[in-house]
Design a protein around this motif. Sequence first.
Motif, PDB file in Angstrom:
ATOM      1  N   LYS A  58       0.830  -1.206   0.000  1.00  0.00           N
ATOM      2  CA  LYS A  58       0.000   0.000   0.000  1.00  0.00           C
ATOM      3  C   LYS A  58       0.864   1.255   0.000  1.00  0.00           C
ATOM      4  N   TYR A  59       1.871   1.299   0.882  1.00  0.00           N
ATOM      5  CA  TYR A  59       2.718   2.478   0.962  1.00  0.00           C
ATOM      6  C   TYR A  59       3.636   2.598  -0.254  1.00  0.00           C
ATOM      7  N   LYS A  61       2.758   1.835  -3.276  1.00  0.00           N
ATOM      8  CA  LYS A  61       1.906   2.416  -4.314  1.00  0.00           C
ATOM      9  C   LYS A  61       1.752   3.918  -4.111  1.00  0.00           C
ATOM     10  N   ILE A  62       1.587   4.337  -2.853  1.00  0.00           N
ATOM     11  CA  ILE A  62       1.460   5.767  -2.563  1.00  0.00           C
ATOM     12  C   ILE A  62       2.743   6.504  -2.942  1.00  0.00           C
ATOM     13  N   GLN A  65       2.879   6.959  -6.706  1.00  0.00           N
ATOM     14  CA  GLN A  65       1.949   7.970  -7.202  1.00  0.00           C
ATOM     15  C   GLN A  65       2.372   9.387  -6.825  1.00  0.00           C
ATOM     16  N   ASN A  66       3.274   9.514  -5.866  1.00  0.00           N
ATOM     17  CA  ASN A  66       3.742  10.830  -5.449  1.00  0.00           C
ATOM     18  C   ASN A  66       5.155  11.141  -5.938  1.00  0.00           C
ATOM     19  N   ASN A  89      -2.839  11.272 -11.174  1.00  0.00           N
ATOM     20  CA  ASN A  89      -3.496  10.933  -9.910  1.00  0.00           C
ATOM     21  C   ASN A  89      -5.009  11.122  -9.963  1.00  0.00           C
ATOM     22  N   VAL A 131      -4.288  10.600  -3.454  1.00  0.00           N
ATOM     23  CA  VAL A 131      -3.326  10.175  -2.432  1.00  0.00           C
ATOM     24  C   VAL A 131      -2.131  11.120  -2.370  1.00  0.00           C
ATOM     25  N   SER A 133       0.614  13.606  -1.272  1.00  0.00           N
ATOM     26  CA  SER A 133       1.208  13.746   0.054  1.00  0.00           C
ATOM     27  C   SER A 133       2.228  14.881   0.038  1.00  0.00           C
ATOM     28  N   CYS A 154      -8.206  14.443   1.031  1.00  0.00           N
ATOM     29  CA  CYS A 154      -6.908  13.808   0.757  1.00  0.00           C
ATOM     30  C   CYS A 154      -6.367  13.228   2.066  1.00  0.00           C
ATOM     31  N   ASN A 156      -3.633  11.869   2.921  1.00  0.00           N
ATOM     32  CA  ASN A 156      -2.208  12.013   3.219  1.00  0.00           C
ATOM     33  C   ASN A 156      -1.760  13.465   3.373  1.00  0.00           C
TER      34      ASN A 156
END
Length: 266
Positions: A58-59, A61-62, A65-66, A89, A131, A133, A154, A156
């Motif tokens: 999960k992290y 993937k985040i 995406q960032n 995003n 997502v 951050s 959001c 994050n």
Amino acid sequence: MAAPRVLQQCRALPHLLRSSCLFGSDPSSNLPKGGILQYLCDRFYDIENVLAWREKQKYSKIERQNRYHGHLKEYCGDDIVAVNFTLYNGGGVRFKGQEKWLRPNKRGKYSKDFLVLRDVLVEAIDLSGSVVSYDGLDNLVFLTGLKSLDLSRCPNIDDWSLSRLHVFKDSLEELLLTGCPRVTERGLACLHQLECLRHLDISNLPSIANKGLILILLEEMLPQCKVVGMDYGDGVALDPGAQMSGDEMEEPSIPSRDRKAGEIPA
């Protein structure tokens, strides 16, 4: 009386396992050498490892995406970097002088036709529900003409993230923070540098308790801005002696890259 009951349940385990089809016709042949307790212990750690793996994925993937879309900067400029990141995003972008918003389709695909607008400033960005951050804001902080930024819902976006918005002090007029669960009064204190801000939506911020007091402080910090989403009577303590110390509205310092996830500004 609780201990005998637990012992009775433990004594019933072999019978339950024998009556279950989990181990086939001969349950004892499938049990590890340590017996039932060893089997349950092994299964517990298996589940724990699976959950840890899922959390790691999960992290990861985040983080993907960032990531910074800097490969476009040299040829297309900072505005196109922000546009590509936002569309990637699932967000929306509007260029200066245009009414139409650019958004990906239902499958997350989007056209690269926006590259012809590389010389036009980005005026509005909608990243609501994404997502994005603290690290993802690397793609936005070089925008010079940004007037509207939507960061609603959001998960994050936190106080550290809001501390980066000071770079928009000469352009940003509208900021939406509705439903950001990790935003507290410390992050809102950073917004005093946004001198051009005219509209601030801080609805449904669960991490803020004394909403009425925060509203008063925000209106003092940003007299030119209309603050919506809070009421003077929201969360006001009944105890007249309960007051918020000045430290609670202290602006956090900019964190380092190796800060821990979820760390709150000191």
